[in-house]
Motif scaffolding. Structure first.
Motif, PDB file in Angstrom:
ATOM      1  N   GLU A  39      76.747 -12.479 -69.339  1.00  0.00           N
ATOM      2  CA  GLU A  39      76.795 -13.913 -69.082  1.00  0.00           C
ATOM      3  C   GLU A  39      78.231 -14.429 -69.224  1.00  0.00           C
ATOM      4  O   GLU A  39      78.697 -15.236 -68.412  1.00  0.00           O
ATOM      5  CB  GLU A  39      75.865 -14.652 -70.050  1.00  0.00           C
ATOM      6  N   ASN A  40      78.940 -13.951 -70.268  1.00  0.00           N
ATOM      7  CA  ASN A  40      80.338 -14.354 -70.454  1.00  0.00           C
ATOM      8  C   ASN A  40      81.201 -13.911 -69.284  1.00  0.00           C
ATOM      9  O   ASN A  40      82.080 -14.651 -68.818  1.00  0.00           O
ATOM     10  CB  ASN A  40      80.884 -13.764 -71.758  1.00  0.00           C
ATOM     11  N   LYS A  41      80.934 -12.703 -68.809  1.00  0.00           N
ATOM     12  CA  LYS A  41      81.697 -12.192 -67.675  1.00  0.00           C
ATOM     13  C   LYS A  41      81.439 -13.040 -66.430  1.00  0.00           C
ATOM     14  O   LYS A  41      82.368 -13.386 -65.683  1.00  0.00           O
ATOM     15  CB  LYS A  41      81.315 -10.737 -67.403  1.00  0.00           C
ATOM     16  N   LYS A  42      80.170 -13.383 -66.229  1.00  0.00           N
ATOM     17  CA  LYS A  42      79.812 -14.206 -65.080  1.00  0.00           C
ATOM     18  C   LYS A  42      80.497 -15.573 -65.153  1.00  0.00           C
ATOM     19  O   LYS A  42      81.055 -16.068 -64.168  1.00  0.00           O
ATOM     20  CB  LYS A  42      78.295 -14.374 -65.022  1.00  0.00           C
ATOM     21  N   ARG A  95      80.567  -2.718 -73.063  1.00  0.00           N
ATOM     22  CA  ARG A  95      79.251  -2.948 -72.451  1.00  0.00           C
ATOM     23  C   ARG A  95      78.675  -1.649 -71.891  1.00  0.00           C
ATOM     24  O   ARG A  95      77.483  -1.359 -72.069  1.00  0.00           O
ATOM     25  CB  ARG A  95      79.381  -3.998 -71.342  1.00  0.00           C
ATOM     26  N   VAL A  96      79.504  -0.865 -71.234  1.00  0.00           N
ATOM     27  CA  VAL A  96      79.034   0.402 -70.663  1.00  0.00           C
ATOM     28  C   VAL A  96      78.568   1.345 -71.751  1.00  0.00           C
ATOM     29  O   VAL A  96      77.548   2.046 -71.605  1.00  0.00           O
ATOM     30  CB  VAL A  96      80.161   1.059 -69.823  1.00  0.00           C
ATOM     31  N   ASN A  97      79.316   1.404 -72.872  1.00  0.00           N
ATOM     32  CA  ASN A  97      78.926   2.289 -73.974  1.00  0.00           C
ATOM     33  C   ASN A  97      77.580   1.882 -74.556  1.00  0.00           C
ATOM     34  O   ASN A  97      76.738   2.733 -74.882  1.00  0.00           O
ATOM     35  CB  ASN A  97      79.993   2.272 -75.070  1.00  0.00           C
ATOM     36  N   ILE A  98      77.363   0.575 -74.700  1.00  0.00           N
ATOM     37  CA  ILE A  98      76.080   0.095 -75.230  1.00  0.00           C
ATOM     38  C   ILE A  98      74.953   0.425 -74.255  1.00  0.00           C
ATOM     39  O   ILE A  98      73.871   0.884 -74.658  1.00  0.00           O
ATOM     40  CB  ILE A  98      76.148  -1.423 -75.502  1.00  0.00           C
ATOM     41  N   GLU A  99      75.190   0.194 -72.965  1.00  0.00           N
ATOM     42  CA  GLU A  99      74.160   0.492 -71.970  1.00  0.00           C
ATOM     43  C   GLU A  99      73.842   1.979 -71.945  1.00  0.00           C
ATOM     44  O   GLU A  99      72.690   2.375 -71.758  1.00  0.00           O
ATOM     45  CB  GLU A  99      74.620   0.014 -70.594  1.00  0.00           C
TER      46      GLU A  99
END
Length: 469
Positions: free
Chosen positions: A169-172, A345-349
């Motif tokens: 959301e922050n990225k968006k 984010r990628v690591n969490i995903e």
């Protein structure tokens, strides 16, 4: 003979608390008693033949499957049932009957050998019950720990999913903000951009005009140089004196070649010399340039002709506005922020995509390693580093969480690639308990963890609820 080999056995009727006598041939388990009815013909259990009942346990093998001699060593393929009251019943090969070695803890296999055997079933049963009781306690405590692990994994997963959602959301929002700022910036810069484009166009036109004027000046100069007799015409003979214009470069400029350069004309005036100049200007050498250079006379430029400084270098670049280094640094900081944010984010995903068990009970092992030190080696197990869940053959699907497979490891010297099978068992602690190498370059690890502990039964474990005597 029949009476010699028959044994009166008792079975506890637990619900009533009183023993009941059940008579059956020696070596026959209670589950097969119905096939051995005294006074009735006996049919071999493989159905191959039927014999009189008095030939059961007569120390002679009548049935191919050995079922007529459950209590003697007559049949090589026969088996003897040890009742082992108080412990676990078991079968032994009939060849061990009366061999002088006590195989059954209740001593029933040595009934006619004279061997001095002691009934150890109660002691073995007591020890087994202690082990089972200890295992039950471990299972109970391990299951409680497992519930905590599941709860922590659930909470951690929700937090990580929430973090990913917030980051997305922050990225968006940041992208929308950047896009809005870009739109405002482009709108504000549009007049400047249009002015710059007009200036650039004028710049290019000015350079083209200067080049054209230079070319005309050179052409006029060349005409005057070629017109040796100053009659206002350039003739074939006058042009022929410039050997550098030779089209075929054979060192001789012929009259025919000159006429070709002049378009077939015998002579040209200033108005028609332009077409000749187009053909010769790339090769033409000025007679002035061949002599010692002289200081050029100053030429006044009409004020209305050129309003801006003339550009001698046609390749001179268009002057750009200075770019603020501070703005570049700000952009770099934004790029770095986005890259770091995306990596997190990628690591969490990636973590959320792992199979951590039906209730995510194995989550706590992620990014963890466990070691076992021996006198020779230190074994290191990192459960979710290239490991795959592996289900044992002929076991239910949920059994796959009891085995981990590591394959395609470093190759052994002149052997296959190393592989490891990790078997998980219930325990209060998460530790590697043992390692072995059943086959060359194929390793086996025993690993305890509360994550595989199952909910204990409501009743206390009892190894032998109904004991045969």
């Amino acid at each position: 003979m029949t009476c010699l080999h028959l044994l009166l056995t008792l079975v506890f009727a637990v619900s009533l608390g009183t023993p009941v006598e059940i008579q059956r041939p020696r070596g026959v388990p209670l589950t097969k008693k119905q096939f051995y009815e005294e006074g009735k013909p006996f049919t071999c259990l493989d159905g191959s033949r039927t014999i009189p009942f008095d030939r059961v346990n007569d120390d002679y093998c009548d049935c191919k499957d050995g079922s007529d001699e459950p209590g003697t060593a007559a049949c090589p393929n026969g088996s003897f049932h040890c009742t082992n009251a108080g412990y676990r019943p078991m079968f032994i090969p009939s060849s061990r009957i009366n061999d002088g070695i006590c195989d059954c803890c209740d001593t029933t296999d040595e009934y006619n050998s004279g061997a001095k055997c002691e009934n150890t079933c109660k002691e073995l049963g007591r020890k087994e019950r202690e082990v089972l009781q200890k295992m039950a306690e471990i299972t109970k405590e391990g299951f409680l720990l497992k519930q905590q692990l599941i709860e922590e994994a659930k909470k951690g997963r929700e937090e990580k999913q929430g973090k990913v959602t917030d980051m997305q959301e922050n990225k968006k929002q940041l992208e929308e903000k950047v896009e809005a700022l870009r739109t405002v910036k482009e709108a504000a810069e549009q007049p400047e951009k249009e002015a710059k484009e007009r200036h650039l166009k004028a710049w290019e036109e000015q350079k083209a005009a200067i080049r054209l004027e230079k070319d005309k000046a050179k052409m006029a100069e060349a005409f005057l140089e070629l017109d040796d007799n100053s009659d206002g015409f350039v003739s074939v003979s006058e042009l022929q004196s410039h050997a550098e214009l030779d089209p075929d470069a054979d060192g001789t400029l012929t009259e025919t070649e000159v006429q070709g350069l002049m378009g077939g004309a015998a002579q040209v005036d200033t108005s028609t010399f332009e077409s000749v100049w187009t053909n010769i200007k790339d090769k033409y050498h000025s007679e002035v340039s061949r002599k010692e250079p002289e200081e050029p006379a100053p030429v006044e430029t009409p004020p209305d002709e050129v309003k801006e400084p003339a550009v001698d270098n046609d390749s001179e670049p268009y002057p750009e506005d200075d770019i603020s280094e501070e703005d570049d640094e700000d952009e770099d900081d934004k790029d770095d922020y986005h890259e770091d944010d995306d990596k997190v984010r990628v690591n969490i995903e990636k973590e959320l995509s792992f199979d951590f068990g039906p209730d995510a009970e194995f989550t706590y092992m992620y990014s963890q390693c466990y070691e076992l030190s021996t006198s020779e080696y230190i074994y290191r197990l990192c459960p979710f580093n290239r490991a795959l869940w592996g289900r044992e053959k002929n076991r239910p699907e949920n059994n796959k969480y009891l085995v981990m497979k590591y394959e395609h490891g470093t190759g052994c010297w002149q052997g296959p690639n190393r592989s490891t099978t990790v078997k998980l068992t219930c325990g209060k602690e998460t530790v590697v308990t043992s390692t072995s190498e059943p086959s060359r370059c194929e390793y086996l690890m025993e690993f305890t963890t509360p994550a595989v502990c199952q909910e204990p039964a409501n009743t206390e474990p009892s190894p032998h609820g109904h004991e045969e005597l």
